[in-house]
Design a protein around this motif. Sequence first.
Motif, mmCIF file in Angstrom:
data_model
loop_
_atom_site.group_PDB
_atom_site.id
_atom_site.type_symbol
_atom_site.label_atom_id
_atom_site.label_comp_id
_atom_site.label_asym_id
_atom_site.label_seq_id
_atom_site.Cartn_x
_atom_site.Cartn_y
_atom_site.Cartn_z
ATOM 1 N N ILE A 74 -13.480 -9.770 -0.414
ATOM 2 C CA ILE A 74 -13.649 -8.313 -0.401
ATOM 3 C C ILE A 74 -12.455 -7.667 0.301
ATOM 4 O O ILE A 74 -11.904 -6.666 -0.153
ATOM 5 N N GLY A 75 -12.017 -8.310 1.395
ATOM 6 C CA GLY A 75 -10.839 -7.821 2.114
ATOM 7 C C GLY A 75 -9.614 -7.795 1.225
ATOM 8 O O GLY A 75 -8.842 -6.839 1.224
ATOM 9 N N LYS A 76 -9.478 -8.842 0.423
ATOM 10 C CA LYS A 76 -8.337 -8.933 -0.487
ATOM 11 C C LYS A 76 -8.399 -7.811 -1.520
ATOM 12 O O LYS A 76 -7.398 -7.168 -1.828
ATOM 13 N N PHE A 77 -9.601 -7.588 -2.032
ATOM 14 C CA PHE A 77 -9.786 -6.544 -3.028
ATOM 15 C C PHE A 77 -9.398 -5.179 -2.459
ATOM 16 O O PHE A 77 -8.686 -4.400 -3.089
ATOM 17 N N PHE A 78 -9.824 -4.921 -1.237
ATOM 18 C CA PHE A 78 -9.533 -3.619 -0.641
ATOM 19 C C PHE A 78 -8.058 -3.466 -0.279
ATOM 20 O O PHE A 78 -7.503 -2.373 -0.373
ATOM 21 N N ALA A 79 -7.433 -4.568 0.090
ATOM 22 C CA ALA A 79 -5.996 -4.519 0.366
ATOM 23 C C ALA A 79 -5.260 -4.138 -0.920
ATOM 24 O O ALA A 79 -4.308 -3.355 -0.912
ATOM 25 N N ASN A 80 -5.756 -4.695 -2.020
ATOM 26 C CA ASN A 80 -5.206 -4.414 -3.338
ATOM 27 C C ASN A 80 -5.334 -2.933 -3.697
ATOM 28 O O ASN A 80 -4.394 -2.297 -4.155
ATOM 29 N N ILE A 81 -6.549 -2.397 -3.470
ATOM 30 C CA ILE A 81 -6.820 -0.983 -3.745
ATOM 31 C C ILE A 81 -5.888 -0.111 -2.889
ATOM 32 O O ILE A 81 -5.265 0.833 -3.385
ATOM 33 N N ASP A 82 -5.779 -0.478 -1.605
ATOM 34 C CA ASP A 82 -4.945 0.316 -0.693
ATOM 35 C C ASP A 82 -3.494 0.349 -1.132
ATOM 36 O O ASP A 82 -2.864 1.404 -1.131
ATOM 37 N N SER A 83 -2.962 -0.825 -1.514
ATOM 38 C CA SER A 83 -1.542 -0.828 -1.855
ATOM 39 C C SER A 83 -1.309 -0.060 -3.152
ATOM 40 O O SER A 83 -0.284 0.595 -3.306
ATOM 41 N N THR A 84 -2.281 -0.112 -4.082
ATOM 42 C CA THR A 84 -2.125 0.687 -5.295
ATOM 43 C C THR A 84 -2.119 2.179 -4.936
ATOM 44 O O THR A 84 -1.317 2.942 -5.462
ATOM 45 N N CYS A 85 -3.017 2.558 -4.032
ATOM 46 C CA CYS A 85 -3.078 3.961 -3.580
ATOM 47 C C CYS A 85 -1.724 4.399 -3.036
ATOM 48 O O CYS A 85 -1.216 5.466 -3.404
#
Length: 420
Positions: A74-85
């Motif tokens: 889940i942490g990885k997924f959110f890191a992914n979302i953040d960097s896309t943002c």
Amino acid sequence: MKSNRVIQIRLQVSTTLWQQMTDARLESARLWNKMVKLHLRFRKHNRKWPTQAQFEKHFARKFRLHSQTIQALIGKFFANIDSTCTNRANGDKRARYPYKEKTYFNPVWKGQHIKQDNNYIILPMGIDPHSRKRNLAICVRLPEQIPQGKIVQAELAFGKLLLTIQNEIEVEKPKVEKIAASDLGSIHLAVVTDSTNSLALVGRGLRSINQGKAKALAQISQLQSRCEKYSRRWKKLQATKRKILRKTQNQTHNLLHKAANEIVNYCKEKEVSKLVVGDITEINRNKKKKSSRRLNQEMGLLSLGVFVGYLKYKLAAIGTELESYSESYTTKTCPACGHKHKPKGRQYHCPKCGFIGVRDEVGAINLLNKFLNKGEIKPQSLIPKGNVKYLRPVRLKDFAKRSSPTDIGLPSIHVLCADG
Ligand SMILES: [Zn+2]
């Protein structure tokens, strides 16, 4: 300071263990796909995006994975979302949120949940949500010699175990404050200066990689246009395309690593405590304007971002700080009289006072000047001395040879198309 190092261990395991590992990778993919879908639904309906904590609560105990593994994913997924943002906010409109459906995904174990027993590493799997039984942990034998240090992360890839090993390293900071600046660009990948000596890293290697790539890809596309889409031959060509992309990416990263090392050596030798680089997000934002034309498509912005990333961690290891700073007008302003004009060619020639200098050095010196004078380029305070040493991070000859299409398997394609 902590230094992380990732090592790859090729696994030769029994069929049962292989099955167990595959199951874990399938289960991780199931979790990943669920997250992708759920997040997409929230975005589609313009609802407030769920937070990481909400995701953790929602997905807890629903998968055949250890709770910590679920959290890590889940942490990885959110890191992914953040960097896309961030990328989107910085003007990269092509940046996408995770969207691909995965068949396999690498499960991750962190810190204390990785247990070590003699030569074995034990990766716990948690409790089965249906049978309520504890799943068997994955138990892998490590090779005799692995580097010293603390294992902080384990990732299970296809037939491979990736271990992140952490070590404490002592960093000796430069005692006196000394600031240098670096101008990033495409003709020269970077020009570093401490106002006395400058170092220019020639960017030609990078351009020749990209040119070679473009040429090879164009050739393949042309061949592809002659065959039926998704046919066997088309697919073979597609595979070659991917191979070329992978290869050029490796070459680019190799070159950027070497270039960053050169800059680190320079900073070490000159005992630089802080290196100022042009703010690349700013260049990205002005992409549509002509002002950033010097960063043509040959030197992708992506490579610049990667380059700055390498620089940052490599410099941290020698105690040098990296700071981004706005580089507006640094290439246009005359360091002697402050007159602004757009230089033509590789030389800076001021029409007002007659100052002549190396254009790239002028850019770097002005950036240093601007940083030291809090946003203002003070004329006369820093004058480029023309003391520029030119370096190629990688021998160009090697690159020209290696990035030629014949080396990447194109001859076989010619044969391929000749028989039909
Ligand atoms: Zn001038």
